[in-house]
Design a protein around this motif. Sequence first.
Motif, mmCIF file in Angstrom:
data_model
loop_
_atom_site.group_PDB
_atom_site.id
_atom_site.type_symbol
_atom_site.label_atom_id
_atom_site.label_comp_id
_atom_site.label_asym_id
_atom_site.label_seq_id
_atom_site.Cartn_x
_atom_site.Cartn_y
_atom_site.Cartn_z
ATOM 1 N N LEU A 54 -16.170 5.646 16.468
ATOM 2 C CA LEU A 54 -15.480 4.904 15.582
ATOM 3 C C LEU A 54 -14.370 3.953 16.208
ATOM 4 N N GLY A 55 -13.913 4.425 17.370
ATOM 5 C CA GLY A 55 -12.609 3.498 18.044
ATOM 6 C C GLY A 55 -11.622 4.115 17.737
ATOM 7 N N LEU A 56 -11.483 5.363 16.870
ATOM 8 C CA LEU A 56 -10.296 6.154 16.628
ATOM 9 C C LEU A 56 -9.476 6.986 17.495
ATOM 10 N N THR A 57 -9.222 6.382 18.510
ATOM 11 C CA THR A 57 -8.529 7.071 19.749
ATOM 12 C C THR A 57 -7.098 7.062 19.961
ATOM 13 N N ILE A 58 -6.591 8.029 20.522
ATOM 14 C CA ILE A 58 -4.955 8.009 20.321
ATOM 15 C C ILE A 58 -4.460 6.893 20.996
ATOM 16 N N GLY A 59 -3.406 6.184 20.417
ATOM 17 C CA GLY A 59 -2.846 4.923 20.937
ATOM 18 C C GLY A 59 -3.523 3.932 20.101
ATOM 19 N N GLU A 60 -4.434 3.898 19.571
ATOM 20 C CA GLU A 60 -4.940 2.822 18.536
ATOM 21 C C GLU A 60 -4.024 2.733 17.385
ATOM 22 N N SER A 61 -3.869 1.401 17.080
ATOM 23 C CA SER A 61 -3.050 1.116 15.810
ATOM 24 C C SER A 61 -4.070 0.881 14.754
ATOM 25 N N LEU A 62 -3.405 1.314 13.505
ATOM 26 C CA LEU A 62 -4.389 1.090 12.263
ATOM 27 C C LEU A 62 -3.465 0.910 11.005
ATOM 28 N N LEU A 63 -4.101 0.623 10.030
ATOM 29 C CA LEU A 63 -3.351 0.289 8.588
ATOM 30 C C LEU A 63 -4.611 0.695 7.683
ATOM 31 N N ILE A 64 -4.083 1.254 6.519
ATOM 32 C CA ILE A 64 -4.827 1.442 5.477
ATOM 33 C C ILE A 64 -4.821 0.162 4.510
ATOM 34 N N GLU A 65 -6.078 -0.255 4.217
ATOM 35 C CA GLU A 65 -6.077 -1.350 3.498
ATOM 36 C C GLU A 65 -6.487 -0.905 2.046
ATOM 37 N N GLY A 66 -7.122 -0.068 1.781
ATOM 38 C CA GLY A 66 -7.436 0.357 0.611
ATOM 39 C C GLY A 66 -8.225 1.691 0.437
ATOM 40 N N ILE A 67 -8.161 2.358 -0.516
ATOM 41 C CA ILE A 67 -8.611 3.542 -0.763
ATOM 42 C C ILE A 67 -9.527 3.680 -1.954
ATOM 43 N N THR A 68 -10.950 3.881 -1.790
ATOM 44 C CA THR A 68 -11.835 3.834 -2.864
ATOM 45 C C THR A 68 -11.424 4.972 -3.699
ATOM 46 N N TYR A 83 -13.399 6.061 -6.254
ATOM 47 C CA TYR A 83 -14.189 6.988 -6.695
ATOM 48 C C TYR A 83 -14.446 8.434 -5.757
ATOM 49 N N ASP A 84 -14.377 8.320 -4.364
ATOM 50 C CA ASP A 84 -14.409 9.265 -3.469
ATOM 51 C C ASP A 84 -13.376 9.404 -2.447
ATOM 52 N N GLY A 85 -12.442 8.477 -2.575
ATOM 53 C CA GLY A 85 -11.202 8.534 -1.823
ATOM 54 C C GLY A 85 -11.456 7.980 -0.388
ATOM 55 N N THR A 86 -12.628 7.314 -0.086
ATOM 56 C CA THR A 86 -13.055 6.873 1.225
ATOM 57 C C THR A 86 -11.709 5.993 1.540
ATOM 58 N N SER A 91 -14.610 2.256 7.591
ATOM 59 C CA SER A 91 -14.373 3.376 6.471
ATOM 60 C C SER A 91 -14.607 4.553 7.041
ATOM 61 N N ILE A 92 -13.719 5.605 6.639
ATOM 62 C CA ILE A 92 -13.604 6.776 6.995
ATOM 63 C C ILE A 92 -13.357 7.669 5.784
ATOM 64 N N SER A 93 -14.464 8.967 5.634
ATOM 65 C CA SER A 93 -14.397 9.743 4.695
ATOM 66 C C SER A 93 -12.875 10.547 4.654
ATOM 67 N N ARG A 94 -12.578 11.437 3.618
ATOM 68 C CA ARG A 94 -11.131 12.021 3.826
ATOM 69 C C ARG A 94 -11.179 13.173 4.484
ATOM 70 N N LYS A 95 -12.585 13.956 4.848
ATOM 71 C CA LYS A 95 -12.742 14.970 5.680
ATOM 72 C C LYS A 95 -12.419 14.356 7.000
ATOM 73 N N VAL A 96 -12.760 13.315 7.285
ATOM 74 C CA VAL A 96 -12.647 12.679 8.770
ATOM 75 C C VAL A 96 -10.906 12.252 9.036
ATOM 76 N N ALA A 97 -10.435 11.766 7.789
ATOM 77 C CA ALA A 97 -8.953 11.321 7.994
ATOM 78 C C ALA A 97 -7.949 12.480 7.917
ATOM 79 N N GLN A 98 -8.454 13.545 7.387
ATOM 80 C CA GLN A 98 -7.742 14.860 7.246
ATOM 81 C C GLN A 98 -6.941 15.394 8.597
ATOM 82 N N HIS A 99 -7.699 14.914 9.682
ATOM 83 C CA HIS A 99 -7.216 15.603 10.845
ATOM 84 C C HIS A 99 -6.742 14.825 11.992
ATOM 85 N N ILE A 100 -6.537 13.407 11.186
ATOM 86 C CA ILE A 100 -5.768 12.477 12.163
ATOM 87 C C ILE A 100 -4.327 12.145 11.805
#
Lengths: 220, 220
Positions: free
Chosen positions: B174-188, B190-193, B204-213
């Motif tokens: 997904l390109g989500l490695t240490i040092g990468e900049s990010l911003l939450i644009e929105g949260i779905t 229905y399922d919190g994506t 887009s990432i699931s909450r299960k994935v986001a949980q450990h970042i």
Amino acid sequence: MHSFTEENYLKVIFHLYQVQEMPVQTNAIAGKLNTRAASVTDMLKKLADKKLINYIRYQGVTLTEQGKLIAIQIIRRHRLWEVFLVEKLNFGWDEVHDIAEELEHVGYQPLIERLDKFLNYPKRDPHGDLIPDSSGEFEIAVQTGLLELAENINAVIIGVTEHSSPYLKHLEKLGLTIGESLLIEGITSYDGTLELDCSGKKISISRKVAQHILVSTKNQ
Amino acid sequence: MHSFTEENYLKVIFHLYQVQEMPVQTNAIAGKLNTRAASVTDMLKKLADKKLINYIRYQGVTLTEQGKLIAIQIIRRHRLWEVFLVEKLNFGWDEVHDIAEELEHVGYQPLIERLDKFLNYPKRDPHGDLIPDSSGEFEIAVQTGLLELAENINAVIIGVTEHSSPYLKHLEKLGLTIGESLLIEGITSYDGTLELDCSGKKISISRKVAQHILVSTKNQ
DNA sequence: AATTTTTTTTAGATTTATCTAAATTTAAAA
DNA sequence: TTTTAAATTTAGATAAATCTAAAAAAAATT
């Protein structure tokens, strides 16, 4: 894979066989591993069941092809880690044996292959011992024991067969390290003391010290 | 010093306590070590005898100061070896956990201190975990779970709390490695994506994935 | 060749870390 | 508050690697 203990037995059997070229005796193994003959017998049975050694009661043991391969892999790991410890972490050549003794049991093939590459595929460890390649092959060593070297023949120290810290520290103090050039100027007839010229410096060493020094008369 | 097994128990107790901030339960330890509760009880008694843990029957355990020190030393070793494996031997961040799990038990203090120096005193391991210094002190981490990050706030990925290879490979894809900049644009709703902007790329990432970042909103 | 010595093996215990199955304690639910 | 469920501990076994002491085999000596 194989237990820490099994690996140590195989390694010791390999080394003892190298020296004696005869089936290795129970007592010899016990001596090297600081254990008792009875314990060795137990383990020999186990290794024989796993077809890692050829074992006949009372007749000593030899390694099977498979056992030899494992032993050589452990020796490879040990020697590569020693190179790492000396070249990258700046340990002295007298300090690395025990640490490598532990690191050698970390068994994950890609780790060793990458370490080898990182170290630039070294041929010998800090004590001059040859490092087998990943398929277990050793280069043929053209080497002579210092005690077999004739007088007035130029030679280079390429290795030692004794790795204890006191011995290595002693050699270092004398300036007898790997790569040094030397020449036997004479041998005292009374006790066999060797009179050396080591890069211009005159040194006397006992036969006990000389016994573990390996030299090469080629590639100077 | 302490056995391989004892060290693993102390490490696991330390980690579990970090998460829960409550006495660690027998079953939790058994789960992490793939062993049975009865085995854990046996070992807890042993560790309590050695005064490495505070143990009251049925009440769970905490580490004593001494136990904590040992645990932290093991964690220090683990993380330093991970840095070595990634930076020097070019392993991927998803490949190093199991190797470090073995290397961490090679216990010889000067080895670790020299490794630390060789690696230039790294602050964090390849997963962003802080590396305690030789006296066992951790730097204070200014970090937030990605799930706690407010929308439209710039942040940088500084770590992950899950080290399994499939998870790390997924992040890398997904390109989500240490040092990468990010911003939450929105949260779905229905399922919190989570809808992310990661260096311009929409993910887009699931909450299960986001949980450990873990992210930081400082030091960008 | 018989005897002594050395080496090796067996027999039986011990230690460490584990297990299963049953018993106990604590926590949760009715 | 009793009952049920979950978690934990005990009791007793097992496997790996070791040990001591005694027996057996091989080698060395007389």
